[in-house]
Design an enzyme around this catalytic site. Sequence first.
Site, PDB file in Angstrom:
ATOM      1  N   THR A   1      -2.893  10.985   9.580  1.00  0.00           N
ATOM      2  CA  THR A   1      -4.201  11.619   9.402  1.00  0.00           C
ATOM      3  C   THR A   1      -5.017  11.540  10.687  1.00  0.00           C
ATOM      4  OG1 THR A   1      -4.247  11.136   7.032  1.00  0.00           O
ATOM      5  CG2 THR A   1      -6.365  11.529   8.109  1.00  0.00           C
ATOM      6  N   ARG A   2      -4.975  10.400  11.353  1.00  0.00           N
ATOM      7  CA  ARG A   2      -5.716  10.251  12.605  1.00  0.00           C
ATOM      8  C   ARG A   2      -5.173  11.193  13.678  1.00  0.00           C
ATOM      9  NH1 ARG A   2      -7.655   3.982  13.266  1.00  0.00           N
ATOM     10  NH2 ARG A   2      -8.014   3.588  11.060  1.00  0.00           N
TER      11      ARG A   2
ATOM     12  N   LYS B   1      -2.753  -8.024  10.503  1.00  0.00           N
ATOM     13  CA  LYS B   1      -4.117  -7.905  11.023  1.00  0.00           C
ATOM     14  C   LYS B   1      -5.124  -7.521   9.950  1.00  0.00           C
ATOM     15  CE  LYS B   1      -3.730  -3.096  12.651  1.00  0.00           C
ATOM     16  NZ  LYS B   1      -4.773  -2.573  11.763  1.00  0.00           N
ATOM     17  N   ASP B   2      -4.649  -6.992   8.811  1.00  0.00           N
ATOM     18  CA  ASP B   2      -5.564  -6.606   7.738  1.00  0.00           C
ATOM     19  C   ASP B   2      -5.971  -7.778   6.856  1.00  0.00           C
ATOM     20  OD1 ASP B   2      -5.585  -3.935   8.482  1.00  0.00           O
ATOM     21  OD2 ASP B   2      -3.914  -3.394   7.167  1.00  0.00           O
TER      22      ASP B   2
ATOM     23  N   ARG C   1       0.852  -1.185   0.000  1.00  0.00           N
ATOM     24  CA  ARG C   1       0.000   0.000   0.000  1.00  0.00           C
ATOM     25  C   ARG C   1       0.888   1.235   0.000  1.00  0.00           C
ATOM     26  NH1 ARG C   1      -3.321  -0.030   5.193  1.00  0.00           N
ATOM     27  NH2 ARG C   1      -4.018   1.959   4.310  1.00  0.00           N
TER      28      ARG C   1
ATOM     29  N   ARG D   1     -13.347  -3.557  17.939  1.00  0.00           N
ATOM     30  CA  ARG D   1     -12.792  -4.208  19.130  1.00  0.00           C
ATOM     31  C   ARG D   1     -12.425  -3.178  20.193  1.00  0.00           C
ATOM     32  NH1 ARG D   1      -7.620  -4.253  20.582  1.00  0.00           N
ATOM     33  NH2 ARG D   1      -6.966  -3.588  18.503  1.00  0.00           N
ATOM     34  N   ARG D   2     -11.683  -2.143  19.799  1.00  0.00           N
ATOM     35  CA  ARG D   2     -11.269  -1.115  20.762  1.00  0.00           C
ATOM     36  C   ARG D   2     -12.458  -0.374  21.346  1.00  0.00           C
ATOM     37  NH1 ARG D   2      -6.609   0.889  16.687  1.00  0.00           N
ATOM     38  NH2 ARG D   2      -4.915  -0.491  17.345  1.00  0.00           N
TER      39      ARG D   2
ATOM     40  N   ARG E   1     -11.154   7.553  11.142  1.00  0.00           N
ATOM     41  CA  ARG E   1     -10.611   6.878   9.955  1.00  0.00           C
ATOM     42  C   ARG E   1      -9.367   7.601   9.464  1.00  0.00           C
ATOM     43  NH1 ARG E   1     -12.682   1.933  10.135  1.00  0.00           N
ATOM     44  NH2 ARG E   1     -14.789   2.133  10.988  1.00  0.00           N
ATOM     45  N   GLY E   2      -8.615   6.917   8.608  1.00  0.00           N
ATOM     46  CA  GLY E   2      -7.430   7.500   7.999  1.00  0.00           C
ATOM     47  C   GLY E   2      -6.171   6.779   8.423  1.00  0.00           C
ATOM     48  N   ASN E   3      -5.054   7.096   7.763  1.00  0.00           N
ATOM     49  CA  ASN E   3      -3.783   6.514   8.166  1.00  0.00           C
ATOM     50  C   ASN E   3      -3.323   7.163   9.478  1.00  0.00           C
ATOM     51  OD1 ASN E   3      -2.517   9.005   7.439  1.00  0.00           O
ATOM     52  ND2 ASN E   3      -2.369   8.314   5.325  1.00  0.00           N
ATOM     53  N   VAL E   4      -2.203   6.700  10.027  1.00  0.00           N
ATOM     54  CA  VAL E   4      -1.787   7.161  11.360  1.00  0.00           C
ATOM     55  C   VAL E   4      -1.597   8.681  11.419  1.00  0.00           C
ATOM     56  CG1 VAL E   4       0.025   7.013  13.122  1.00  0.00           C
ATOM     57  CG2 VAL E   4      -0.826   4.930  12.010  1.00  0.00           C
TER      58      VAL E   4
ATOM     59  N   SER F   1       0.439   4.001   1.992  1.00  0.00           N
ATOM     60  CA  SER F   1       0.444   4.809   3.207  1.00  0.00           C
ATOM     61  C   SER F   1       1.858   4.916   3.757  1.00  0.00           C
ATOM     62  CB  SER F   1      -0.482   4.198   4.260  1.00  0.00           C
ATOM     63  OG  SER F   1       0.090   3.017   4.795  1.00  0.00           O
TER      64      SER F   1
ATOM     65  N   SER G   1     -11.699   1.137  15.385  1.00  0.00           N
ATOM     66  CA  SER G   1     -11.741  -0.303  15.634  1.00  0.00           C
ATOM     67  C   SER G   1     -12.947  -0.680  16.477  1.00  0.00           C
ATOM     68  CB  SER G   1     -10.452  -0.739  16.347  1.00  0.00           C
ATOM     69  OG  SER G   1     -10.605  -1.994  16.966  1.00  0.00           O
TER      70      SER G   1
ATOM     71  N   CYS H   1     -10.280  -8.432  11.461  1.00  0.00           N
ATOM     72  CA  CYS H   1      -9.960  -7.256  12.271  1.00  0.00           C
ATOM     73  C   CYS H   1     -11.140  -6.304  12.402  1.00  0.00           C
ATOM     74  CB  CYS H   1      -8.747  -6.524  11.689  1.00  0.00           C
ATOM     75  SG  CYS H   1      -9.079  -5.734  10.115  1.00  0.00           S
TER      76      CYS H   1
END
Length: 318
Positions: A165-166, A99-100, A26, A142-143, A160-163, A28, A140, A264
């Site tokens: 971006t979050r 995990k993806d 990917r 789960r979280r 949402r978003g990559n790290v 990212s 998530s 996930c």
Amino acid sequence: MSAEASTEISFGGHRPPLQKIVLGSRGSELARAQTVMVVDALKKAWPDLEIATKIISTRGDLRTAEPLDPRAGRKGLFTGEIERALAGGEIDVAVHSAKDLPSEMTPRLEIGAALSRAPIEDVLIQKESVQRQVVIATGSVRRQHQLRRMFSGIQVVDLRGNVPTRLRKFVESDWDAIVLARAGLERLGYDLAANSFDFEGTRLRASLLSPDQFIPAGGQGIVALQVRADDERARGIVGAINDRNTSLCLEAEREFLRLLQGDCGSPVGVLAVIDGSRMTICAQIFEPPRVEPRTARVKGEASSPKKLATELWEAING
């Protein structure tokens, strides 16, 4: 691969079985950082190997700004396009955050290797001026359940978003905290040793969440290398950088998720740990509207990961 390259098979010597290998990843920042880790490990194992990287956009990359329909799930969201490129011969090795990957492996593909696992904890990130936890953001499921169990009365919002971006969304928001994986933060160069770090001029506090309560997603912290099942040459190359204990743990966690038909995007945590020749694997399953999860833990020989996963599945459903 050319006919000339296909004859270069030498698993016993210093010459790699392929003169060139193409990795798929990917685009990212985290995915690229993880691919650099793979490239570095391969170069160390095979100094003469030519390595190319192909960046592939996934459905998940195009939808990171949108809330996901929970009925659609996340199955293959960040892996489908890369797996198709692998199956079609456009790339030789797919680099994934383990995990993806869906718990059911795509036909004709397999996990050929896994890098040594990074720290598995989740991290609660807060602004330095904020002492409360009222509104916490995470993408998530789960979280979300684990947070509601740990902090009563909180509001959980989607993120949402990559790290980066979050983190940027968090800094610009009125949220009190967000939760991210420690592995991703550290692979991007954020130093959590002082329980805080700087992001674009803002000081953020970072608290590790105990995996006893916050059991991570299956495969969290693991970089998995996927190959075609019939490609012995690519399997030979990535096999040289495989971490056996990590692979055994990943096999156990993925088998548990497969039996559960989860991934996930499910409210499930599962973690396998090896000590010597023994493996311990534990799990949490959340079932709304109940706050408390079903839990189970089993121990056994590390060399039998699927057997242990089956025992865990039976114990948690008993």
